[in-house]
Design a protein around this motif. Sequence first.
Motif, PDB file in Angstrom:
ATOM      1  N   SER A 176      26.317 -12.984  51.072  1.00 31.83           N
ATOM      2  CA  SER A 176      25.535 -11.747  50.991  1.00 31.83           C
ATOM      3  C   SER A 176      24.151 -11.983  50.400  1.00 31.83           C
ATOM      4  N   PHE A 177      24.001 -13.037  49.604  1.00 32.34           N
ATOM      5  CA  PHE A 177      22.715 -13.323  48.960  1.00 32.34           C
ATOM      6  C   PHE A 177      21.608 -13.621  49.952  1.00 32.34           C
ATOM      7  N   VAL A 178      21.944 -14.029  51.192  1.00 34.23           N
ATOM      8  CA  VAL A 178      20.908 -14.390  52.160  1.00 34.23           C
ATOM      9  C   VAL A 178      20.107 -13.175  52.603  1.00 34.23           C
ATOM     10  N   HIS A 179      20.686 -11.985  52.519  1.00 32.73           N
ATOM     11  CA  HIS A 179      19.949 -10.779  52.898  1.00 32.73           C
ATOM     12  C   HIS A 179      18.731 -10.593  52.006  1.00 32.73           C
ATOM     13  N   GLU A 180      18.910 -10.843  50.723  1.00 32.27           N
ATOM     14  CA  GLU A 180      17.783 -10.767  49.792  1.00 32.27           C
ATOM     15  C   GLU A 180      16.755 -11.852  50.080  1.00 32.27           C
ATOM     16  N   LEU A 181      17.206 -13.048  50.430  1.00 31.19           N
ATOM     17  CA  LEU A 181      16.288 -14.136  50.737  1.00 31.19           C
ATOM     18  C   LEU A 181      15.443 -13.812  51.953  1.00 31.19           C
ATOM     19  N   VAL A 182      16.064 -13.247  52.993  1.00 31.67           N
ATOM     20  CA  VAL A 182      15.309 -12.882  54.191  1.00 31.67           C
ATOM     21  C   VAL A 182      14.296 -11.799  53.856  1.00 31.67           C
ATOM     22  N   ALA A 183      14.696 -10.815  53.048  1.00 31.46           N
ATOM     23  CA  ALA A 183      13.776  -9.739  52.670  1.00 31.46           C
ATOM     24  C   ALA A 183      12.596 -10.270  51.852  1.00 31.46           C
ATOM     25  N   LEU A 184      12.862 -11.220  50.973  1.00 29.74           N
ATOM     26  CA  LEU A 184      11.807 -11.763  50.105  1.00 29.74           C
ATOM     27  C   LEU A 184      10.816 -12.638  50.860  1.00 29.74           C
ATOM     28  N   THR A 185      11.275 -13.278  51.947  1.00 27.60           N
ATOM     29  CA  THR A 185      10.400 -14.245  52.624  1.00 27.60           C
ATOM     30  C   THR A 185       9.820 -13.715  53.913  1.00 27.60           C
ATOM     31  N   LYS A 186       9.929 -12.429  54.176  1.00 25.37           N
ATOM     32  CA  LYS A 186       9.314 -11.831  55.367  1.00 25.37           C
ATOM     33  C   LYS A 186       7.789 -11.932  55.288  1.00 25.37           C
TER      34      LYS A 186
END
Length: 267
Positions: free
Chosen positions: A257-267
């Motif tokens: 689930s942590f990857v959702h935050e990573l994708v949001a942060l690196t957009k």
Amino acid sequence: MTSAIDHGISERLALARKLAAAVGGEIEAFHEEARSVVTRKGLQDFVTAADRHGEDLIRSALAEAFPEDGFVGEETGGQPAEQGFWVVDPIDGTTNYIRGLRHWGVSIAFVRAGRIEIGCIYDATTGRVYSAARGKGTFCEDRRIAVSPRQDPNEALAILGCSRRTSFEDYQAVTRKLHDLGVDYRRLGSAAIGLVRVANGVADLYFEAHLNCWDIMAGALIASEAGAIVVMPPLQTMLRQGGPLAAYAPSLSSTFSFVHELVALTK
């Protein structure tokens, strides 16, 4: 007989599968000296005569069969077309290809009306073609495939990419997170092949903080149609500037689930 509502998808899928196999085989056959004729596009970013030759073959065949379609290629560029367009990477994993490592692929996708409709990838490690059409599932040659049902993170395997467009410290933080979760990880050097590995259940996660559209358009659909959860920016953003992507098996949703935050942060 093709349904009228198919809008040519079946014909395009058949041609994309054929081209992925034929061009992959031809690129495989390039003489070693030809592979070594390399142009540097950037740091650890190369193009060979085989890249250019492969893209020319694909572009010409698609233009002959579907002259109304647009084309976007890694090597020759191009523009999306409103009625539909192809997104092509003739060799995803060029550095691997140059050095004789088998983890590279030919990636062909078709996009229409803001959705990826077709994805085909030639996998050089096996010589097989993986393909998907939206809503029709994912296939390795003629065999339908699906993501892994694995639920134990201590048995899970992640594949990572490391883009020089993003912070190396952020990449290290991801590896630390996976380590702490008990998840083993690898780096293959090809997003297309990493996404195929998620689709066929060999790996449970693929993540990279920045990718170009041609790196992942085919693989994103192939993974999704095999049952993976795919997280990335909107299609138009990926086409315009690229961005992050994660694809993972839903049986490990709580672990990844942590990857959702990573994708949001690196957009």
